[in-house]
Design an enzyme around this catalytic site. Structure first.
Site, PDB file in Angstrom:
ATOM      1  N   LYS A  15      18.724  58.707  54.765  1.00 25.52           N
ATOM      2  CA  LYS A  15      18.298  58.456  53.393  1.00 25.52           C
ATOM      3  C   LYS A  15      18.128  59.786  52.657  1.00 25.52           C
ATOM      4  CE  LYS A  15      15.371  55.016  52.986  1.00 25.52           C
ATOM      5  NZ  LYS A  15      14.046  54.444  53.279  1.00 25.52           N
ATOM      6  N   ARG A  63       8.706  57.442  51.837  1.00 27.62           N
ATOM      7  CA  ARG A  63       9.703  56.550  52.435  1.00 27.62           C
ATOM      8  C   ARG A  63      10.213  57.088  53.766  1.00 27.62           C
ATOM      9  NH1 ARG A  63      14.307  56.497  48.008  1.00 27.62           N
ATOM     10  NH2 ARG A  63      14.839  54.483  48.962  1.00 27.62           N
ATOM     11  N   GLY A  66      14.495  48.070  57.751  1.00 25.80           N
ATOM     12  CA  GLY A  66      13.270  47.293  57.879  1.00 25.80           C
ATOM     13  C   GLY A  66      12.431  47.622  59.100  1.00 25.80           C
ATOM     14  N   MET A  87      10.968  50.646  59.870  1.00 32.74           N
ATOM     15  CA  MET A  87       9.864  51.577  59.654  1.00 32.74           C
ATOM     16  C   MET A  87       9.246  51.321  58.281  1.00 32.74           C
ATOM     17  SD  MET A  87      11.163  54.906  61.657  1.00 32.74           S
ATOM     18  CE  MET A  87      12.536  55.086  60.587  1.00 32.74           C
ATOM     19  N   ARG A 100      24.187  54.647  51.203  1.00 31.66           N
ATOM     20  CA  ARG A 100      24.652  54.838  52.581  1.00 31.66           C
ATOM     21  C   ARG A 100      25.959  54.067  52.722  1.00 31.66           C
ATOM     22  NH1 ARG A 100      19.776  51.161  54.804  1.00 31.66           N
ATOM     23  NH2 ARG A 100      20.364  49.338  53.625  1.00 31.66           N
ATOM     24  N   HIS A 109      24.645  31.541  82.692  1.00 34.95           N
ATOM     25  CA  HIS A 109      25.916  31.312  83.383  1.00 34.95           C
ATOM     26  C   HIS A 109      26.962  30.769  82.423  1.00 34.95           C
ATOM     27  CE1 HIS A 109      28.773  28.789  85.716  1.00 34.95           C
ATOM     28  NE2 HIS A 109      28.733  29.809  86.558  1.00 34.95           N
ATOM     29  N   ARG A 157      52.250  35.341  87.054  1.00 31.66           N
ATOM     30  CA  ARG A 157      51.588  34.980  88.316  1.00 31.66           C
ATOM     31  C   ARG A 157      52.307  33.793  88.945  1.00 31.66           C
ATOM     32  NH1 ARG A 157      46.352  36.121  84.806  1.00 31.66           N
ATOM     33  NH2 ARG A 157      47.811  35.146  83.388  1.00 31.66           N
ATOM     34  N   ARG A 179      55.039  38.863  89.656  1.00 28.53           N
ATOM     35  CA  ARG A 179      54.224  39.258  90.806  1.00 28.53           C
ATOM     36  C   ARG A 179      54.442  38.286  91.949  1.00 28.53           C
ATOM     37  NH1 ARG A 179      47.819  39.200  90.501  1.00 28.53           N
ATOM     38  NH2 ARG A 179      48.170  36.964  90.504  1.00 28.53           N
ATOM     39  N   SER A 196      51.248  49.072  88.590  1.00 25.29           N
ATOM     40  CA  SER A 196      50.512  48.296  87.600  1.00 25.29           C
ATOM     41  C   SER A 196      49.081  48.162  88.115  1.00 25.29           C
ATOM     42  CB  SER A 196      51.161  46.926  87.417  1.00 25.29           C
ATOM     43  OG  SER A 196      50.458  46.213  86.428  1.00 25.29           O
ATOM     44  N   GLY A 215      45.818  46.537  88.665  1.00 23.30           N
ATOM     45  CA  GLY A 215      45.159  45.236  88.600  1.00 23.30           C
ATOM     46  C   GLY A 215      43.662  45.516  88.567  1.00 23.30           C
ATOM     47  N   THR A 216      43.148  45.732  87.378  1.00 21.34           N
ATOM     48  CA  THR A 216      41.778  46.255  87.289  1.00 21.34           C
ATOM     49  C   THR A 216      40.722  45.210  87.626  1.00 21.34           C
ATOM     50  OG1 THR A 216      41.889  45.857  84.914  1.00 21.34           O
ATOM     51  CG2 THR A 216      42.298  48.096  85.662  1.00 21.34           C
ATOM     52  N   ASN A 217      41.080  43.911  87.597  1.00 19.19           N
ATOM     53  CA  ASN A 217      40.085  42.906  87.995  1.00 19.19           C
ATOM     54  C   ASN A 217      39.759  43.074  89.474  1.00 19.19           C
ATOM     55  OD1 ASN A 217      40.649  42.052  85.436  1.00 19.19           O
ATOM     56  ND2 ASN A 217      41.645  40.148  86.054  1.00 19.19           N
ATOM     57  N   CYS A 253      47.429  45.530  84.123  1.00 21.26           N
ATOM     58  CA  CYS A 253      47.577  44.094  83.881  1.00 21.26           C
ATOM     59  C   CYS A 253      46.273  43.326  84.088  1.00 21.26           C
ATOM     60  CB  CYS A 253      48.699  43.509  84.716  1.00 21.26           C
ATOM     61  SG  CYS A 253      48.391  43.595  86.468  1.00 21.26           S
ATOM     62  N   TYR A 264      51.710  51.295  79.492  1.00 24.96           N
ATOM     63  CA  TYR A 264      51.590  50.046  78.751  1.00 24.96           C
ATOM     64  C   TYR A 264      50.395  49.222  79.209  1.00 24.96           C
ATOM     65  CZ  TYR A 264      53.847  47.630  82.707  1.00 24.96           C
ATOM     66  OH  TYR A 264      54.145  47.123  83.935  1.00 24.96           O
TER      67      TYR A 264
HETATM   68  P1  ADP Z   1      13.948  50.672  53.154  1.00 22.47           P
HETATM   69  O1  ADP Z   1      14.523  51.728  54.005  1.00 22.47           O
HETATM   70  O2  ADP Z   1      13.193  49.629  53.906  1.00 22.47           O
HETATM   71  O3  ADP Z   1      14.937  50.155  52.154  1.00 22.47           O
HETATM   72  P2  ADP Z   1      12.955  52.339  51.039  1.00 22.47           P
HETATM   73  O4  ADP Z   1      12.274  53.610  51.374  1.00 22.47           O
HETATM   74  O5  ADP Z   1      14.359  52.463  50.619  1.00 22.47           O
HETATM   75  O6  ADP Z   1      12.793  51.376  52.277  1.00 22.47           O
HETATM   76  O7  ADP Z   1      12.088  51.672  49.898  1.00 22.47           O
HETATM   77  C1  ADP Z   1      11.733  50.319  49.755  1.00 22.47           C
HETATM   78  C2  ADP Z   1      12.027  49.858  48.337  1.00 22.47           C
HETATM   79  O8  ADP Z   1      11.314  50.637  47.390  1.00 22.47           O
HETATM   80  C3  ADP Z   1      13.493  50.022  47.986  1.00 22.47           C
HETATM   81  O9  ADP Z   1      13.903  48.924  47.236  1.00 22.47           O
HETATM   82  C4  ADP Z   1      13.515  51.263  47.142  1.00 22.47           C
HETATM   83  O10 ADP Z   1      14.564  51.267  46.220  1.00 22.47           O
HETATM   84  C5  ADP Z   1      12.173  51.206  46.448  1.00 22.47           C
HETATM   85  N1  ADP Z   1      11.731  52.569  46.127  1.00 22.47           N
HETATM   86  C6  ADP Z   1      11.576  53.588  46.988  1.00 22.47           C
HETATM   87  N2  ADP Z   1      11.217  54.706  46.359  1.00 22.47           N
HETATM   88  C7  ADP Z   1      11.109  54.394  45.033  1.00 22.47           C
HETATM   89  C8  ADP Z   1      10.789  55.143  43.875  1.00 22.47           C
HETATM   90  N3  ADP Z   1      10.491  56.439  43.936  1.00 22.47           N
HETATM   91  N4  ADP Z   1      10.801  54.509  42.699  1.00 22.47           N
HETATM   92  C9  ADP Z   1      11.108  53.186  42.648  1.00 22.47           C
HETATM   93  N5  ADP Z   1      11.420  52.423  43.693  1.00 22.47           N
HETATM   94  C10 ADP Z   1      11.439  53.023  44.901  1.00 22.47           C
HETATM   95 MG    MG Z   2      44.769  40.916  92.093  1.00 22.13          MG
HETATM   96 MG    MG Z   3      16.083  51.349  51.204  1.00 23.12          MG
END
Ligand code: ADP
Ligand code: MG
Ligand code: MG
Length: 904
Positions: A26, A95, A104, A106, A338, A453, A580, A632, A783, A785-787, A851, A871
């Site tokens: 980030k 953040r 989600g 951390m 990202r 299973h 086979r 074979r 060839s 036969g890896t099995n 194979c 191959y």
């Molecule tokens: P996550 O990794 O869980 O997306 P973020 O750190 O990106 O967490 O932030 C959670 C939410 O808060 C996101 O929608 C982000 O855009 C918003 N947010 C984070 N920093 C700011 C900021 N400085 N101003 C406005 N919104 C923010």
């Molecule tokens: Mg065999």
């Molecule tokens: Mg985010």
């Protein structure tokens, strides 16, 4: 190595996207966007270095707060605001952001810097609503993240507040309600923790940074890392960002979007927008967001500006981007970017369309997809309709199947033998059910998880499977199944099983072949076909074509019947790498083998075997005209063709007790006793059979040679090869070769023409790999036969272990991968490399094939590409996967040999 201490804090403009080790993903993205001149609110990053030091020392690293203060001073300077100053309050978010995205997992705290004084001052300036909405959010996030109050407690209070106010969403709460809610949240915090929400803004900031550090070791985060294979010692960075407010009225809002549709790959911005909201509202689902067209309707200029930034980001990153943004009173801010996660279908389409747009070239496009994604796209599915599922379980093995319910393996085999499609329903399966699973279109179980299973075996067989269907009760004795407590179904009832989603449906749903699979088959039919309408299918074709240009390994198929061979050709197979011959003797033809073994008109039975083999080899060679076909020699233990020893013994005792005698039955029992082996997998099979009981193998070879001679006489271009299985010792190979060649020579002489059939050896025992140098002197090709090579290297019987202790090993993490699905590079791979090297030393132009089913496993193909194999040969439906992956590996290899300047 750089030994200078790494900084604990960096401002956004000091970093760039290459620094994700230190800044987290980030942070690196925020830094890069700042450099690009995108409207990112200013801020700074507390580095992963600081986090690691904090976690190791169990406290603040030296100098941390000095560096934070300096960066904060710069931020105040830039924004003209001051943290904690009621007149000009600076608010920030704190953040988390690790090197690898952990969505989600951390924590993040928004609106740091608010306190009673600041809120009062804002209210005086006519911003009461916005101030109280932000303050209650701070109490909520700070209380949960920093002070550890259960998050649902706040949600409960929110729900009550909405009910009391008679409104549906948080956004509709009025100032008084928000003020009351803030008080309730703060009271809850005191009651639960004995601590007040701090009024000092710096304390809030410091505590929030520490809480983000600690969240690296939270349970969720640790589990996620274990699952994704992310190292535990990286630590997270902490981004401190000036707040911008999407909750500042109707010309404000927050959204998340992608530069293209991540599900279909369709070009053009795609995403969610929520007016008058802060970012976490969009992700958390507290209100259902609108799509981006809503933003366009409300504020076309902002929408256009966003579109321009999205295009710039995609162009800069040269790939699909995922972006968070906020609009504050008609001003746009970008808060995160990202590379976007995408569906397999989107991955193909996006890669090819980026190439068409000139952003990347086709080679790079090929590296943006993989064989696992293609595998998913090749499965059949149900035609989309509104049918409501009957029940739902775990999607254990993908695909779509329709069939009649049966409740035991014997019935499954019997009904399948009558040509019916069956679905085997069991409480759970065991190795005894294997035959029944093989005979079924789908397998469903009420118990068991994704490594049960049923799940493991079905995936291995490529069968549709759903496990853990809790609302299903199977009663094999009564031959009924009950769904949802009261829907009883008898044996024979038709149901539809979707192994891709885990849904079951009553009755028969229409199955559609995968468009991608159909397109690949049609396009190779030889005739010019129009490009398909489906953009993903078109993209797959383009990348397969590119892969074919680049790959250094050939791709063949494992196939016996003409139908399989035709499918293989349509999928682009360049030959048969494994035919086979025992498959030609299964089903009703088992009796022919039994007659040979019990010497019950053996000559007649052999003649019949030879005649059918002649017909079948002829068709197979015709279908594969122009391409190599590797036959074979007979491999399984003979007793596989005979009745069960126990059954026969019981029948004989019963007959004896009654005083009856049946000479045929006695002869049969004697033969079965003679051939019974305690450990048939290591018994009389393969080359051993040819050397000890040669009759059947000999007539098969003669039939092959005869088929070849006749086809050659008709001027057909046929390219047969023969391969000798289960060789451990060079003398076995030379003896076998002599036998085979003398049979071929006889036929050649009879026809008065040369018949050239190369003879190769399968490398499927450790001793063969270790003596490969000697074997190569007597072999035209190898060839792998890896099995079997995996079974014998590990000393594990696949059929017993995969569903038994290996499943337990995997659940307990004793082995990370199933060595029968993905080649074990460390052990089996060493034997393969060794055999390649020794074989080529003896015979530099020795042809090397694989194979075993590993040849169709995308991960294993990477290994084979590196090992110098010529191959791959896999089951026909996996041929496109092998083509794609072989091409991709070739591109990756040449890219690492000639690195370009772009080092992302
Ligand atoms: P996550 O990794 O869980 O997306 P973020 O750190 O990106 O967490 O932030 C959670 C939410 O808060 C996101 O929608 C982000 O855009 C918003 N947010 C984070 N920093 C700011 C900021 N400085 N101003 C406005 N919104 C923010
Ligand atoms: Mg065999
Ligand atoms: Mg985010």
């Amino acid at each position: 190595m750089d030994t200078a201490p790494r900084p604990l804090v960096l401002e956004f403009h000091e970093g760039d996207r290459s620094m994700s080790d230190l800044l987290g993903g980030k942070g690196a993205g925020l830094a890069e966007m700042t450099r690009l001149g995108l409207p990112v609110p200013p801020g700074f990053i507390v580095t992963t270095e600081a986090c690691r030091a904090f976690l190791v020392a169990g406290g603040d690293p030296e100098g941390l707060w000095d560096q934070v203060d300096a960066a904060l001073a710069a931020l105040e300077e830039r924004s003209g605001l001051v943290l904690g100053d009621p007149a000009r309050p600076l608010l920030v978010s704190v953040r988390s952001g690790a090197k690898f995205s952990m969505p989600g997992m951390m924590e993040t705290v928004l609106n740091i810097g608010l306190n009673d004084e600041v809120v009062a001052a804002l209210s005086e300036r006519g911003e009461a609503h916005f101030a109280w909405d932000s303050y209650r959010r701070l109490a909520q996030m700070y209380g949960r993240t920093v002070l550890g109050v259960e998050g649902s407690r706040f949600d409960d209070l929110l729900t009550e507040a909405r009910a009391a106010a008679g409104v549906a969403t948080d956004a509709e709460l009025d100032d008084a309600a928000l003020q009351q809610l803030t008080a309730d949240f703060r009271a809850l915090i005191v009651k639960e923790t004995g601590h007040e929400l701090p009024q000092d803004a710096r304390t809030q900031l410091h505590e929030a940074v520490r809480a983000v550090f600690r969240s690296w070791n939270g349970e969720r985060a640790r589990l996620y890392r274990a699952h994704e294979g992310i190292p535990d010692d990286l630590g997270t960075a902490v981004n401190v960002v000036q707040m911008v407010f999407g909750n500042r009225g109707d010309r404000s809002g927050s959204g998340v979007c992608f530069t293209r549709d991540p599900v279909t790959g369709e070009p053009g911005a795609f995403g969610d927008y929520l007016p008058n909201a802060q970012g976490e509202d969009v992700v958390s689902g507290v209100r259902s967001p609108m799509d981006l067209s809503e933003l366009h309707r409300r504020d076309p200029e902002i929408h256009d500006e966003l579109s321009r930034h999205l295009a710039a980001l995609e162009h800069h990153y040269r790939d699909l981007c995922d972006v968070e943004f906020t609009v504050e009173r008609g001003r746009l801010f970008i808060l995160q970017t990202r590379l976007g996660k995408r569906s397999p279908a989107a991955a193909f389409r996006i890669a090819v369309e980026l190439a068409d747009e000139g952003v990347i070239d086709l080679d790079e496009a090929l590296t943006r997809v993989n064989g696992h994604q293609l595998t998913t796209l090749l499965h059949p599915s149900f035609r989309v309709d509104a049918a409501a599922p009957l029940a739902h379980g775990l999607a254990a093995s993908p695909g779509a199947a329709v069939g009649q319910l049966v409740f035991d393996a014997a019935t499954a085999m019997e009904w399948a033998g009558l040509g019916r499609n069956v679905v085997l329903a069991r409480p759970e399966t065991s190795p005894d059910d294997f035959g029944g699973m093989l005979a079924s279109k789908a397998v469903i179980t009420s118990r068991g998880g994704l490594t049960s299973h049923a799940a493991v075996v079905a995936r291995g067989l490529g069968k549709t499977c759903v496990t853990g269907i809790e609302s299903m009760v199977v009663d094999p004795a009564a031959r009924t199944v009950t769904f949802n407590g009261d829907q009883v179904m008898q044996e024979g009832t038709v149901i539809s099983v979707d192994g891709t989603t885990g849904d079951l449906f009553e009755g028969s749903r229409e199955i559609q072949a995968s468009i991608v699979a159909t397109t690949i088959q049609e396009s190779s039919a030889g005739t010019e076909v129009a490009l398909p309408d489906d953009p993903t299918a078109r993209a797959v074709l383009r990348l397969l074509e590119q892969a074919d240009k680049r790959r250094t390994m050939g791709v063949r198929a494992n196939a016996e019947t003409p139908e399989e061979a035709r499918t293989a050709r349509r999928y682009g197979a360049e030959g048969i790498g494994l035919c086979r011959t025992e498959h030609m003797l299964m089903g009703p033809r088992r009796q022919l083998v039994e007659r040979v073994v019990t010497d019950d008109d053996a000559a007649g039975a052999l003649a019949e075997i030879e005649a059918t083999a002649l017909a079948e080899f002829t068709t197979l060679l015709e279908v594969m005209e122009g391409l190599p076909v590797v036959v074979r020699l007979l491999d399984p233990p003979l007793h596989e063709f005979l009745p069960d020893l126990v059954d026969l013994s019981v029948a004989a005792s019963v007959a004896a007790a009654k005083g009856e005698t049946d000479p045929v039955a006695e002869k049969r029992l004697a033969a079965v006793r003679r051939l019974h082996e305690a450990n048939p997998m290591l018994g009389l099979r393969g080359v051993r059979l040819l050397l000890v009981h040669p009759e059947i193998t000999v007539v098969q070879v003669r039939a092959l040679a005869e088929a070849v001679a006749r086809l050659l006489e008709q001027g057909r271009n046929v390219r047969p090869e023969v391969m000798v299985p289960l060789v451990a010792e060079v003398a076995e190979l030379s003896a076998a070769r002599e036998r085979v060649e003398s049979v071929i020579a006889e036929v050649a002489e009879r026809h008065g023409r040369a018949i050239d059939i190369p003879v190769g050896v399968m490398i499927e025992l450790p001793r063969a790999a270790l003596t490969a140098g000697d074997l190569a002197a007597h072999a035209d090709f190898f060839s792998f036969g890896t099995n079997d090579l995996t079974q014998t290297t590990w000393g594990i019987s696949r059929d017993d272990a995969e569903a038994g202790f290996l499943a337990i090993y995997r659940e307990e993490g004793i082995v990370a991968i199933d060595p029968f699905q993905t080649l074990d590079e460390v052990g089996v791979g060493t034997l393969v490399r060794e055999a390649v090297e020794r074989g080529r030393r003896t015979k530099p132009d020795l042809q090397l094939g694989v194979c075993g089913e590993h040849a169709g496993d995308p991960t294993s193909i990477g290994f084979f590409a590196g090992a110098g194999v010529d191959y791959l040969s896999c089951s026909p439906p996996r041929v496109p996967v092998a083509r794609l992956e072989a091409g991709r590996q070739a591109v990756l290899k040449s890219a690492s040999a000639h690195p370009t300047s772009d080092t992302r």
